[in-house]
Design an enzyme around this catalytic site. Structure first.
Site, PDB file in Angstrom:
ATOM      1  CE1 TYR A  71       7.788  50.791  -7.822  1.00 19.95           C
ATOM      2  CE2 TYR A  71       8.626  48.919  -8.817  1.00 19.95           C
ATOM      3  CZ  TYR A  71       8.078  50.071  -8.806  1.00 19.95           C
ATOM      4  OH  TYR A  71       8.050  50.595 -10.027  1.00 19.95           O
ATOM      5  CG  PHE A 123     -18.399  51.906 -20.645  1.00 16.08           C
ATOM      6  CD1 PHE A 123     -19.538  52.116 -20.213  1.00 16.08           C
ATOM      7  CD2 PHE A 123     -17.440  52.372 -20.102  1.00 16.08           C
ATOM      8  CE1 PHE A 123     -19.669  52.942 -19.080  1.00 16.08           C
ATOM      9  CE2 PHE A 123     -17.132  53.194 -19.173  1.00 16.08           C
ATOM     10  CZ  PHE A 123     -18.539  53.703 -18.644  1.00 16.08           C
ATOM     11  CG  ASP A 124     -18.824  56.405 -21.732  1.00 20.27           C
ATOM     12  OD1 ASP A 124     -18.085  55.760 -20.961  1.00 20.27           O
ATOM     13  OD2 ASP A 124     -19.393  57.322 -21.130  1.00 20.27           O
ATOM     14  CG  ASP A 214     -15.933  45.912 -20.535  1.00 21.90           C
ATOM     15  OD1 ASP A 214     -15.782  45.891 -19.479  1.00 21.90           O
ATOM     16  OD2 ASP A 214     -16.098  47.103 -21.150  1.00 21.90           O
ATOM     17  CB  ALA A 216     -17.400  46.211 -16.032  1.00 21.37           C
ATOM     18  CE  LYS A 257     -17.964  50.465 -13.528  1.00 25.19           C
ATOM     19  NZ  LYS A 257     -16.956  50.602 -14.771  1.00 25.19           N
ATOM     20  CG  HIS A 449     -21.742  64.157 -19.852  1.00 24.81           C
ATOM     21  ND1 HIS A 449     -21.173  63.854 -21.142  1.00 24.81           N
ATOM     22  CD2 HIS A 449     -21.346  63.363 -19.102  1.00 24.81           C
ATOM     23  CE1 HIS A 449     -20.270  62.794 -21.208  1.00 24.81           C
ATOM     24  NE2 HIS A 449     -20.570  62.357 -19.671  1.00 24.81           N
TER      25      HIS A 449
HETATM   26  C1  LIG Z   1     -16.571  51.570 -15.772  1.00 26.20           C
HETATM   27  C2  LIG Z   1     -16.610  50.664 -17.001  1.00 26.20           C
HETATM   28  C3  LIG Z   1     -15.301  50.435 -17.821  1.00 26.20           C
HETATM   29  C4  LIG Z   1     -14.154  51.533 -17.314  1.00 26.20           C
HETATM   30  O1  LIG Z   1     -13.751  51.355 -16.243  1.00 26.20           O
HETATM   31  P1  LIG Z   1     -13.282  52.528 -15.210  1.00 26.20           P
HETATM   32  O2  LIG Z   1     -12.766  51.798 -13.926  1.00 26.20           O
HETATM   33  O3  LIG Z   1     -14.307  53.402 -14.987  1.00 26.20           O
HETATM   34  O4  LIG Z   1     -11.841  53.062 -15.954  1.00 26.20           O
HETATM   35  C5  LIG Z   1     -15.596  49.889 -18.874  1.00 26.20           C
HETATM   36  N1  LIG Z   1     -16.277  48.954 -19.508  1.00 26.20           N
HETATM   37  C6  LIG Z   1     -17.437  49.131 -18.568  1.00 26.20           C
HETATM   38  C7  LIG Z   1     -18.613  48.178 -19.152  1.00 26.20           C
HETATM   39  C8  LIG Z   1     -17.690  49.703 -17.627  1.00 26.20           C
HETATM   40  O5  LIG Z   1     -19.088  49.670 -16.891  1.00 26.20           O
END
Ligand SMILES: *Cc1c(COP(=O)(O)O)cnc(C)c1O
Length: 459
Positions: A71, A123-124, A214, A216, A257, A449
């Protein structure tokens, strides 16, 4: 000599199959022409997303076996923490199970109603998590980034002028942080340059505004810097990534990613007191700070993935594979977003498909045709995903672009799969009537969507 082939060989295979055409017709009808509603096993080439779909290496799979499921204080956390500290230079590493939780925890800790967060493009999930705090997510991408056909090396850059006037307009005390998405996912996976990152950092810091990435797709962004920005061609990807991170105060990361893992993420920050506040919220909603919603083995997979992702042979093949698919489609006369970005080819369906009215969703119709004709799953990023409704007249207001994204999972498909995708496009061009306009028969009030339903109409 042709460019090198896949820099890995196959040790384990996962069978995929192309259903016969009559079954694909039945499946897409049963799914009400919504590709999210088709079981993945009925898809031959799945280009829905590059998120969480990476193939792990033998080294990562071996890492799963040394997962320590204690844990508190599992050994894999220490490996995870050390790897990320060495890569980013940030002082505090907070694991989470995916990127949007990193966003949720960070924004609910530092944002208040009426605040603003500028970025290139949010990002969304980032936008949704900012707006959920009553703050505004502001997109300040350079003008070049808004023109799909324009070739420009760094379409993910922030417009410096716009950033300065934005800060002057709302005031630095209403901006708890500024961000940049690397690469700029919403804008087509386009990179930002080191010069731009450095300049944004200077401006934000001049106003005492913290700067977050961000991150990713930080490794893909670093690769583009190496290839396109003078004075970085002799630096290693790792050195470039380290320099990028040195300009920021923290980051959110989806390890689904460039973590080369199927699940995982983290928040990294330098600020000691902020780290404590984030960890407290983490314990409440995600897990103890040495596992953050992940199994020990997942932490290990991410740690090893982050070590592998900066390998230049890997990145060269990855970026070239996407460029290859884009080039083949372009040569056939299919308009795509140029130049191709780091993780996907974006087909400009609004421009390519003229026989269907925009209100009958050409992009979505193309995605349906790709499945019906070739068992390929792609995603529309356009009129279905982003339309708004006029509050009074109920009229559908369409977004600027109606794109179809072919996202390429990491290390999953070979170039022969890409050739197959090209051949399906070729078939569709020869038989345009297989792309049929759609009408919505059911839609939920938000994020339609994912679950909306359609019927096909005669164009
Ligand atoms: C995928 C993504 C996120 C969100 O990450 P999740 O692991 O899907 O929750 C945030 N910002 C960018 C640029 C992304 O491509």
């Amino acid at each position: 000599m042709i460019s090198p082939a896949e820099p890995y060989r196959i040790k384990v295979v996962e069978p995929i199959r192309l259903l016969p055409r009559h079954q694909r017709i039945e499946k897409i009808q049963r799914a009400h022409f919504n590709l999210f509603l088709i079981p993945a096993e009925d898809v031959y080439i799945d280009l829905l997303t590059d998120s969480g779909t990476s193939a792990m290496s033998d080294n990562q799979w071996a890492g799963l076996m040394v997962g320590d499921e204690s844990y508190a204080g599992c050994r894999n956390f220490f490996h995870f923490e050390k790897t990320i500290k060495e890569l980013t230079g940030f002082a505090h590493i907070i694991p989470v199970h995916q990127g949007r939780v990193a966003e949720n925890i960070l924004f609910s800790t530092i944002l208040s109603i009426g605040d603003s967060v500028p970025s290139n493009n949010h990002f969304d999930t980032t936008r949704a998590n900012i707006e959920n705090q009553g703050a505004s997510a502001v997109d300040l991408v350079v003008e070049e980034g808004r023109h799909p056909e324009l070739e420009f090396p760094f379409k993910g850059n922030i417009d410096i002028q716009k950033l300065e006037s934005f800060i002057a307009k709302v005031g630095p005390n209403k901006i708890p942080l500024g961000m940049i998405t690397l690469t700029n996912n919403t804008g087509g996976g386009q990179p930002a340059s080191m010069a731009n990152i450095r300049q944004v950092s200077q401006i934000l810091h001049h106003h005492k505004i913290p700067f977050f990435f961000d991150a990713a797709r930080f490794a893909e962004n670093a690769y583009f810097i190496k290839k396109r920005e003078k004075s970085y061609s002799n630096k290693s990807i790792r050195e470039i990534a380290q320099e990028m991170f040195s300009y920021a105060d923290g980051c959110t990361m989806s390890a689904k990613k460039d973590g080369l893992a199927n699940i995982g993420g983290f928040i990294a920050v330098n600020d000691d007191s902020l780290a404590v506040r984030l960890a407290n919220l983490l314990i409440l909603i995600e897990g103890y700070p040495t596992y953050g919603g992940l199994a020990g083995r997942d932490l290990e997979a991410v740690a090893r993935g982050l070590e592998e992702v900066t390998n230049e042979d890997y990145l060269e093949f990855r970026v070239n594979q996407i460029a290859y698919l884009g080039k083949r489609l372009s040569e056939m006369g299919i308009p795509i977003v140029k130049p191709t970005g780091g993780h996907a080819v974006f087909v400009d369906a609004g421009k390519f498909i003229k026989h269907i009215s925009p209100h009958n969703y050409p992009g979505w119709a193309l995605a349906v045709a790709l499945y019906r004709e070739g068992g390929i799953r792609a995603i529309e990023i356009g009129n279905v995903m982003f339309s708004k409704h006029h509050p009074e007249t109920e009229e559908e207001i369409l977004p600027e672009m109606d794109l179809v994204r072919l996202a390429i999972p990491r290390r999953v498909y070979t170039n022969s799969h890409m050739d197959y995708v090209v051949s399906v496009f070729d078939h569709i061009i020869m038989n345009p009537s297989c792309i049929k306009g759609l009408q919505i028969t059911y839609q939920p009030p938000i994020l339609r969507h994912f679950t909306c339903r359609f019927k096909e109409i005669n164009p």
